[in-house]
Scaffold this motif. Structure first.
Motif, PDB file in Angstrom:
ATOM      1  N   ARG A 197       0.838  -1.196   0.000  1.00 21.47           N
ATOM      2  CA  ARG A 197       0.000   0.000   0.000  1.00 21.47           C
ATOM      3  C   ARG A 197       0.875   1.249   0.000  1.00 21.47           C
ATOM      4  O   ARG A 197       1.900   1.300   0.671  1.00 21.47           O
ATOM      5  N   GLN A 244      -2.717   5.615   0.928  1.00 26.76           N
ATOM      6  CA  GLN A 244      -3.869   4.726   0.882  1.00 26.76           C
ATOM      7  C   GLN A 244      -4.370   4.365   2.273  1.00 26.76           C
ATOM      8  O   GLN A 244      -5.487   3.883   2.419  1.00 26.76           O
ATOM      9  N   GLU A 276      -8.508   1.455   4.414  1.00 29.08           N
ATOM     10  CA  GLU A 276      -7.800   1.796   3.182  1.00 29.08           C
ATOM     11  C   GLU A 276      -8.667   2.769   2.400  1.00 29.08           C
ATOM     12  O   GLU A 276      -9.871   2.558   2.244  1.00 29.08           O
TER      13      GLU A 276
END
Length: 115
Positions: A39, A43, A110
């Motif tokens: 990620r 994010q 997220e």
């Protein structure tokens, strides 16, 4: 350029690892990363200031929980699951299971827009 190095596999110490995972926000980050996908820092969404989120990511990295990769001006983070499973068999699944059961870290999510 900031130093995003992580400890070598053999240098990951259990007390430091447990200390890093004792914070609900850091445990939430690990929950998000537990699917194995990398990620971008942008994010990750947590109800904390960006500087605080950056600090949490640094604590996880320095404890050996995550690995950070920089690409240009962007940083990407991934869980060192294989390393942790090899060093401390069963620990990560047990912690993640308990965190889910007790709703610890559920405030970390997220972003859909991948900001």
């Amino acid at each position: 350029m900031p130093d995003h190095s992580s400890p070598a596999d053999s240098e990951i110490a259990l007390p430091r690892l447990l200390g890093a995972l004792s914070d609900p926000t850091r445990l939430g980050i690990v929950r998000v990363l537990s699917d194995g996908a990398e990620r971008g820092w942008g994010q990750l969404c947590a109800p904390v200031a960006k500087s605080t989120l950056s600090h949490h990511l640094k604590v996880l990295r320095e404890a050996g929980v995550t690995r950070t990769r920089q690409e240009g001006t962007r940083c990407y983070v991934t869980l060192r699951r294989e390393t942790l499973d090899a060093r401390f068999p069963g620990l990560l699944p047990a912690l993640l299971s308990a965190a889910v059961a007790d709703n610890v870290g559920e405030h970390v999510t997220e972003r859909d827009d991948q900001a």
